[in-house]
Design a protein around this motif. Structure first.
Motif, PDB file in Angstrom:
ATOM      1  N   LYS A  59      73.621  38.067  63.876  1.00 39.13           N
ATOM      2  CA  LYS A  59      74.923  37.990  63.200  1.00 39.13           C
ATOM      3  C   LYS A  59      74.828  37.111  61.957  1.00 39.13           C
ATOM      4  O   LYS A  59      75.361  37.457  60.903  1.00 39.13           O
ATOM      5  CB  LYS A  59      75.985  37.443  64.138  1.00 39.13           C
ATOM      6  CG  LYS A  59      77.341  37.433  63.472  1.00 39.13           C
ATOM      7  CD  LYS A  59      78.425  36.959  64.352  1.00 39.13           C
ATOM      8  CE  LYS A  59      79.705  37.074  63.533  1.00 39.13           C
ATOM      9  NZ  LYS A  59      80.799  36.412  64.046  1.00 39.13           N
ATOM     10  N   SER A  60      74.118  35.997  62.073  1.00 39.13           N
ATOM     11  CA  SER A  60      73.997  35.105  60.920  1.00 39.13           C
ATOM     12  C   SER A  60      73.187  35.739  59.794  1.00 39.13           C
ATOM     13  O   SER A  60      73.374  35.406  58.632  1.00 39.13           O
ATOM     14  CB  SER A  60      73.384  33.768  61.330  1.00 39.13           C
ATOM     15  OG  SER A  60      72.035  33.929  61.697  1.00 39.13           O
ATOM     16  N   LYS A  62      73.245  39.033  59.251  1.00 37.10           N
ATOM     17  CA  LYS A  62      73.921  40.317  58.987  1.00 37.10           C
ATOM     18  C   LYS A  62      73.065  41.513  59.400  1.00 37.10           C
ATOM     19  O   LYS A  62      73.033  42.541  58.729  1.00 37.10           O
ATOM     20  CB  LYS A  62      74.341  40.420  57.530  1.00 37.10           C
ATOM     21  CG  LYS A  62      75.321  39.334  57.176  1.00 37.10           C
ATOM     22  CD  LYS A  62      75.942  39.516  55.844  1.00 37.10           C
ATOM     23  CE  LYS A  62      76.931  38.418  55.722  1.00 37.10           C
ATOM     24  NZ  LYS A  62      77.520  37.946  54.742  1.00 37.10           N
ATOM     25  N   SER A  65      75.368  45.092  64.277  1.00 37.78           N
ATOM     26  CA  SER A  65      76.513  46.002  64.178  1.00 37.78           C
ATOM     27  C   SER A  65      77.241  45.972  65.510  1.00 37.78           C
ATOM     28  O   SER A  65      76.617  46.142  66.559  1.00 37.78           O
ATOM     29  CB  SER A  65      76.043  47.432  63.900  1.00 37.78           C
ATOM     30  OG  SER A  65      75.316  47.484  62.703  1.00 37.78           O
TER      31      SER A  65
END
Length: 158
Positions: A59-60, A62, A65
Motif C-alpha cells: 500500500k505504501s 502503491k 489493488s
C-alpha cells in the motif's frame, strides 16, 4: 444532569460493542472454521501474518489493488501478482468466481478468514479481496510469500 445528545448515546453504544467484541475475540482457527465452504486454500496463521505485513508495504508503494472491480481488471490484464480473498464474504456470489479467474490466468490466490483482518491490513475498514503486485523494495519477502501461496494445494475440481 441533562439530556444526552444522540451523538453521545451512539458513541457510548459503539464503545460498549467494541469492548464486548474484544472480550469475545475468536482465535485464528475459529475464524477459519467459520469461513465459507469454498475458502480453500486457507492461509495458515503465519502466512496470513506475512501477507498482511506485505499488504501494508504494498500500500505504501502503491502496488496494492483493493476491491472486486479493480482486482478483476488486474486479472483480466494478466498482471503479475497474487490475490487474497476474504473467507467470510457474504453473499458468497460476490467472490465465488475469483478462484476460477485466478486459475485461468495462472495467478496464485489464497483465502484469509475475515474481511475485517484483510481490511485492516490493506488500510480499509473491510475488504473482500486484494491484489498484491511485486515491487523492488520488498522483493525478497514478496517472492517468499508468492512461492508459499503457489505451493498450497488447490481444491479438487468437481
Amino acid at each position: 444532569m441533562g439530556k444526552k445528545s444522540k451523538h453521545a448515546e451512539v458513541s457510548e453504544e459503539v464503545e460498549e460493542s467494541v469492548v464486548t467484541e474484544e472480550k469475545n475475540e475468536l482465535t485464528y482457527e475459529e475464524k477459519a472454521e467459520k469461513a465459507v465452504v469454498i475458502a480453500h486454500p486457507m492461509a495458515s496463521r503465519k502466512l496470513a501474518k506475512r501477507i498482511f505485513k506485505l499488504g501494508q508495504k504494498a500500500k505504501s508503494k502503491k502496488a496494492l489493488s483493493v476491491g472486486l472491480k479493480i482486482v478483476k481488471k488486474n486479472l483480466q490484464k494478466k498482471m503479475k501478482g497474487y490475490v487474497v480473498l476474504a473467507g467470510d464474504a457474504d453473499p458468497l456470489d460476490t467472490v465465488s468466481h475469483f478462484p476460477v479467474l485466478c486459475e485461468e490466468n495462472n495467478t496464485p490466490y489464497v483465502w484469509v478468514p475475515t474481511r475485517r483482518d484483510l481490511g485492516l491490513a490493506v488500510g480499509s475498514g473491510a475488504a473482500l479481496c486484494a491484489f498484491i503486485k511485486p515491487d523492488e523494495s520488498y522483493e525478497e519477502t514478496y517472492d517468499q510469500v508468492y512461492e508459499k501461496i503457489k505451493s498450497l494445494p488447490l481444491p479438487p475440481s468437481v
